[in-house]
Design an enzyme around this catalytic site. Structure first.
Site, PDB file in Angstrom:
ATOM      1  N   LYS A 197       0.879  -1.182   0.000  1.00 42.37           N
ATOM      2  CA  LYS A 197       0.000   0.000   0.000  1.00 42.37           C
ATOM      3  C   LYS A 197       0.911   1.224   0.000  1.00 42.37           C
ATOM      4  O   LYS A 197       1.437   1.626   1.039  1.00 42.37           O
ATOM      5  CB  LYS A 197      -0.880  -0.031   1.255  1.00 42.37           C
ATOM      6  CG  LYS A 197      -2.242   0.618   1.131  1.00 42.37           C
ATOM      7  CD  LYS A 197      -2.227   2.068   0.759  1.00 42.37           C
ATOM      8  CE  LYS A 197      -2.038   2.977   1.946  1.00 42.37           C
ATOM      9  NZ  LYS A 197      -1.850   4.403   1.558  1.00 42.37           N
ATOM     10  N   GLY A 250       6.097   5.040   8.834  1.00 37.52           N
ATOM     11  CA  GLY A 250       5.277   6.250   8.832  1.00 37.52           C
ATOM     12  C   GLY A 250       5.323   6.898  10.201  1.00 37.52           C
ATOM     13  O   GLY A 250       6.285   6.721  10.960  1.00 37.52           O
ATOM     14  N   SER A 251       4.266   7.627  10.510  1.00 40.93           N
ATOM     15  CA  SER A 251       4.260   8.404  11.755  1.00 40.93           C
ATOM     16  C   SER A 251       3.893   7.531  12.956  1.00 40.93           C
ATOM     17  O   SER A 251       3.210   6.509  12.818  1.00 40.93           O
ATOM     18  CB  SER A 251       3.241   9.537  11.624  1.00 40.93           C
ATOM     19  OG  SER A 251       1.959   8.991  11.404  1.00 40.93           O
ATOM     20  N   GLU A 253       1.871   8.354  15.205  1.00 44.94           N
ATOM     21  CA  GLU A 253       0.422   8.496  15.407  1.00 44.94           C
ATOM     22  C   GLU A 253      -0.333   7.398  14.642  1.00 44.94           C
ATOM     23  O   GLU A 253      -1.203   6.723  15.191  1.00 44.94           O
ATOM     24  CB  GLU A 253       0.067   9.878  14.862  1.00 44.94           C
ATOM     25  CG  GLU A 253      -1.294  10.362  15.081  1.00 44.94           C
ATOM     26  CD  GLU A 253      -1.527  11.624  14.217  1.00 44.94           C
ATOM     27  OE1 GLU A 253      -0.553  12.311  13.844  1.00 44.94           O
ATOM     28  OE2 GLU A 253      -2.694  11.865  13.913  1.00 44.94           O
ATOM     29  N   GLU A 272       8.520   1.161  11.665  1.00 39.90           N
ATOM     30  CA  GLU A 272       9.653   2.051  11.411  1.00 39.90           C
ATOM     31  C   GLU A 272       9.103   3.469  11.474  1.00 39.90           C
ATOM     32  O   GLU A 272       8.422   3.901  10.538  1.00 39.90           O
ATOM     33  CB  GLU A 272      10.138   1.737   9.988  1.00 39.90           C
ATOM     34  CG  GLU A 272      11.411   2.371   9.617  1.00 39.90           C
ATOM     35  CD  GLU A 272      12.510   1.719  10.371  1.00 39.90           C
ATOM     36  OE1 GLU A 272      13.014   2.395  11.273  1.00 39.90           O
ATOM     37  OE2 GLU A 272      12.836   0.571  10.068  1.00 39.90           O
ATOM     38  N   CYS A 306      13.054  10.528   8.456  1.00 43.23           N
ATOM     39  CA  CYS A 306      12.867  10.248   9.887  1.00 43.23           C
ATOM     40  C   CYS A 306      14.187  10.318  10.644  1.00 43.23           C
ATOM     41  O   CYS A 306      14.202  10.393  11.859  1.00 43.23           O
ATOM     42  CB  CYS A 306      12.166   8.916  10.091  1.00 43.23           C
ATOM     43  SG  CYS A 306      12.654   7.687   8.918  1.00 43.23           S
ATOM     44  N   GLU A 407       8.476  15.894  15.876  1.00 42.92           N
ATOM     45  CA  GLU A 407       9.019  15.704  14.535  1.00 42.92           C
ATOM     46  C   GLU A 407       8.320  16.680  13.574  1.00 42.92           C
ATOM     47  O   GLU A 407       7.106  16.661  13.442  1.00 42.92           O
ATOM     48  CB  GLU A 407       8.777  14.266  14.069  1.00 42.92           C
ATOM     49  CG  GLU A 407       9.457  13.985  12.759  1.00 42.92           C
ATOM     50  CD  GLU A 407       9.334  12.531  12.324  1.00 42.92           C
ATOM     51  OE1 GLU A 407       8.229  11.968  12.446  1.00 42.92           O
ATOM     52  OE2 GLU A 407      10.327  11.985  11.843  1.00 42.92           O
TER      53      GLU A 407
HETATM   54  P1  ADP Z   1       3.516  10.492   7.035  1.00 41.97           P
HETATM   55  O1  ADP Z   1       3.372  11.191   8.340  1.00 41.97           O
HETATM   56  O2  ADP Z   1       4.892  10.193   6.610  1.00 41.97           O
HETATM   57  O3  ADP Z   1       2.601  11.006   5.950  1.00 41.97           O
HETATM   58  P2  ADP Z   1       1.670   8.508   7.712  1.00 41.97           P
HETATM   59  O4  ADP Z   1       1.964   7.746   8.936  1.00 41.97           O
HETATM   60  O5  ADP Z   1       0.584   9.510   7.717  1.00 41.97           O
HETATM   61  O6  ADP Z   1       3.043   9.074   7.297  1.00 41.97           O
HETATM   62  O7  ADP Z   1       1.403   7.545   6.489  1.00 41.97           O
HETATM   63  C1  ADP Z   1       2.265   6.502   6.132  1.00 41.97           C
HETATM   64  C2  ADP Z   1       1.458   5.440   5.445  1.00 41.97           C
HETATM   65  O8  ADP Z   1       0.449   4.991   6.329  1.00 41.97           O
HETATM   66  C3  ADP Z   1       0.738   5.905   4.182  1.00 41.97           C
HETATM   67  O9  ADP Z   1       0.781   4.875   3.215  1.00 41.97           O
HETATM   68  C4  ADP Z   1      -0.676   6.116   4.676  1.00 41.97           C
HETATM   69  O10 ADP Z   1      -1.654   5.985   3.667  1.00 41.97           O
HETATM   70  C5  ADP Z   1      -0.815   5.006   5.684  1.00 41.97           C
HETATM   71  N1  ADP Z   1      -1.875   5.214   6.687  1.00 41.97           N
HETATM   72  C6  ADP Z   1      -2.343   6.389   7.161  1.00 41.97           C
HETATM   73  N2  ADP Z   1      -3.342   6.163   8.046  1.00 41.97           N
HETATM   74  C7  ADP Z   1      -3.501   4.827   8.133  1.00 41.97           C
HETATM   75  C8  ADP Z   1      -4.363   3.966   8.885  1.00 41.97           C
HETATM   76  N3  ADP Z   1      -5.271   4.453   9.723  1.00 41.97           N
HETATM   77  N4  ADP Z   1      -4.223   2.634   8.725  1.00 41.97           N
HETATM   78  C9  ADP Z   1      -3.308   2.131   7.899  1.00 41.97           C
HETATM   79  N5  ADP Z   1      -2.484   2.879   7.158  1.00 41.97           N
HETATM   80  C10 ADP Z   1      -2.561   4.213   7.270  1.00 41.97           C
END
Ligand code: ADP
Length: 504
Positions: A197, A250-251, A253, A272, A306, A407
């Site tokens: 994804k 990703g984040s 959060e 990560e 990151c 961050e």
């Molecule tokens: P960034 O802060 O780098 O944009 P995110 O953590 O928002 O990173 O997103 C990283 C990935 O996680 C993206 O592919 C995003 O679509 C996906 N993502 C965001 N929200 C969710 C969720 N609730 N469940 C699963 N994947 C998610």
């Protein structure tokens, strides 16, 4: 499908032009398909704010189809996991070669989608993606179990290392192809089937990659791509009972949502996540090198990394010299569209949301008493339609300010003085994160002592930002769990089975 690109842009390769001229599909069970809902979403060129491509919007039903295809291959067809290790190696190696052969197309797609300079995607993102595959192409023949000494007489015990199964990989937008490959290469080498994804901001190279996996000889179902929004496609993948593991970058959060969403079938999760890396410059360092290194520690990839060296601690006697040097280095940085004929050093940040977020941090820092010695705003003029931010260095910041704790994921660093080694270790470690840390010194004892004292998964000494496929990478504390790269990533994507044999 896409709006005309500015005339100042490097000409699109014919394959890229044709790719963008159609709706970008999902890739499920070896075929390019539309989403079941028929809905699409746009990706935006962050340099212009204009539409770049229309992409099929994967949702739960599409994820379900991809999981079924991956499961059918893993449980039924099982070509991939039972093919000879050498054959699996060859597939990965061929894919690496194809990435190199189509490197220019992939580089254009990532530069358009993410905004970063084409010279960066051509020299960093794409070659490193291929390198990851070359490294892991060597692994299928080396994934071993062990024989265990057993007390009971007439009993033989050994272990097998087997693929986890169907794995969902959810990746961010900062290095679109490379972040995917950090996970894909070891995951596929171990014999898993994958649903990737990509981030909704940057799905293009992942979808293009699917065609290359076909050409490399991957059986249908082994590699699937479902583009879509995090809370739709991502969340559906996380919750799906047919998925055995999620690998996420990703984040923090979103990571919390992923851990919660994954509990239904207690799937494995590796994370990560973000960071707020301390970068420590000692007075005994080679100051000129520390100045250039620290400038790029934060501004490399526009701070959208990151491991960005976002908390800069400088020993008091050299504070002013380092700041003046970094300000001078920063003023040399050229910012512009990543696909511009005249290549900039940095592109825009990825989208409007990030731009607003970063500028919010800047405004708050200023009202809290911090002072920007360079930068501090959005770049206007001919770049006003894109999401361009001036590389910004703050002084007069304090450890407790939000710019020093959270961050930002943008080109903003806060520099703070320190006096003693003892003091700096405590300050550097006073963070929720622990992904990376670095220091500049010519004192060998101090360097090695701090390498142990700093609580982070990667320590850089007199350098910044190095990663290679062979060396483990990952976070302490809220920067995640699990290690990618190296042999650790093979552990991450395998299960250990213990086999008992009675022979007497
Ligand atoms: P960034 O802060 O780098 O944009 P995110 O953590 O928002 O990173 O997103 C990283 C990935 O996680 C993206 O592919 C995003 O679509 C996906 N993502 C965001 N929200 C969710 C969720 N609730 N469940 C699963 N994947 C998610």
């Amino acid at each position: 499908m896409f709006d005309p690109l500015p005339e100042s842009y490097i000409a699109l390769l014919p394959e890229v032009e044709s790719f963008l001229s159609q709706t970008v599909k999902l890739y499920i069970n070896g075929q390019y398909v539309d989403s079941l809902s028929g809905e699409t979403f746009e990706t935006i060129d962050p340099s212009t704010g204009k539409r770049l491509a229309l992409v099929q919007r994967g949702k739960a039903q599409d994820v379900d189809n991809a999981v079924k295809a991956a499961r059918a291959e893993f449980d039924g067809g099982a070509w991939w996991r039972t093919m000879s290790p050498t054959d699996r190696s060859k597939c990965l190696w061929r894919l690496a070669e194809l990435i190199e052969r189509h490197g220019d197309e992939l580089a254009q797609l990532d530069s358009l989608d993410n905004g970063k300079p084409l010279k960066t995607t051509r020299s960093v993102d794409i070659p490193l993606s291929a390198e990851h595959l070359y490294y892991y192409a060597g692994w299928p023949t080396k994934i071993e179990g062990s024989t265990i000494p057993i007390n009971e007489r007439g009993m033989f015990n050994y272990t097998l290392r087997e693929p986890v199964g169907v794995v969902g990989l959810i990746v961010p937008w900062n290095y679109p192809l490379l972040m995917a490959m950090w996970k894909l290469a070891p995951c596929l080498a171990a014999g898993n089937c994958v649903i990737l994804k990509p981030a909704e901001q940057t799905p293009l190279s992942a979808v293009y990659l699917a065609r290359l996996t076909q050409e490399a000889g991957f059986p249908p179902g082994v590699f699937n791509v479902v583009s879509g929004y995090g809370e739709e496609a991502g969340a559906a993948l996380v919750a799906h009972h047919g998925v055995d593991k999620i690998g996420f970058t990703g984040s923090s959060e979103v990571a919390r949502k992923i851990v919660q969403g994954s509990i239904g079938n207690l799937k494995r999760v590796s994370l990560e996540l973000g960071g707020k890396a301390p970068n420590i410059v000692f007075a005994d360092a080679d100051i000129d090198k520390a100045i250039v290194g620290s400038t790029w520690a934060i501004f490399g990839n526009n701070g959208q990394s990151c491991t960005a060296g976002a908390r800069l601690y400088i020993q008091r006697p050299v504070f002013d010299r380092v700041i003046e040097g970094m300000a001078a280095e920063t003023k040399k940085i050229v910012v512009g569209p990543g696909m511009n004929v005249v290549q900039p050093n940095l592109g825009p940040v990825v989208n409007d949301e990030q731009l607003t977020r970063i500028l919010g941090f800047v405004t708050e820092a200023e009202s809290g008493g911090a002072r920007a010695v360079t930068g501090g705003g959005r770049i206007g003029g001919g770049l006003q339609d894109g999401y361009f931010v001036e590389p910004t260095i703050f002084v007069d910041a304090r450890d407790d300010m939000r710019i020093a704790r959270e961050e930002i994921f943008g080109p903003v660093v806060c520099a703070m003085p320190f006096d003693h080694v003892g003091e700096i270790v405590a300050r550097a470690n006073d963070t929720d994160y622990g992904l990376a840390a670095g220091l500049w010194t010519n004192d060998l004892r101090k360097a090695h002592a701090l390498a142990r004292a700093l609580r982070a998964g990667t320590i850089w000494i007199n350098t910044w930002g190095n990663t290679e496929a062979s060396s483990p990478f990952g976070g302490f504390k809220q920067s995640g769990y699990g290690r990618e790269m190296g042999k650790e990533a093979i552990d991450l994507y395998t299960e250990v089975k213990s086999v008992w044999v009675k022979y007497e």
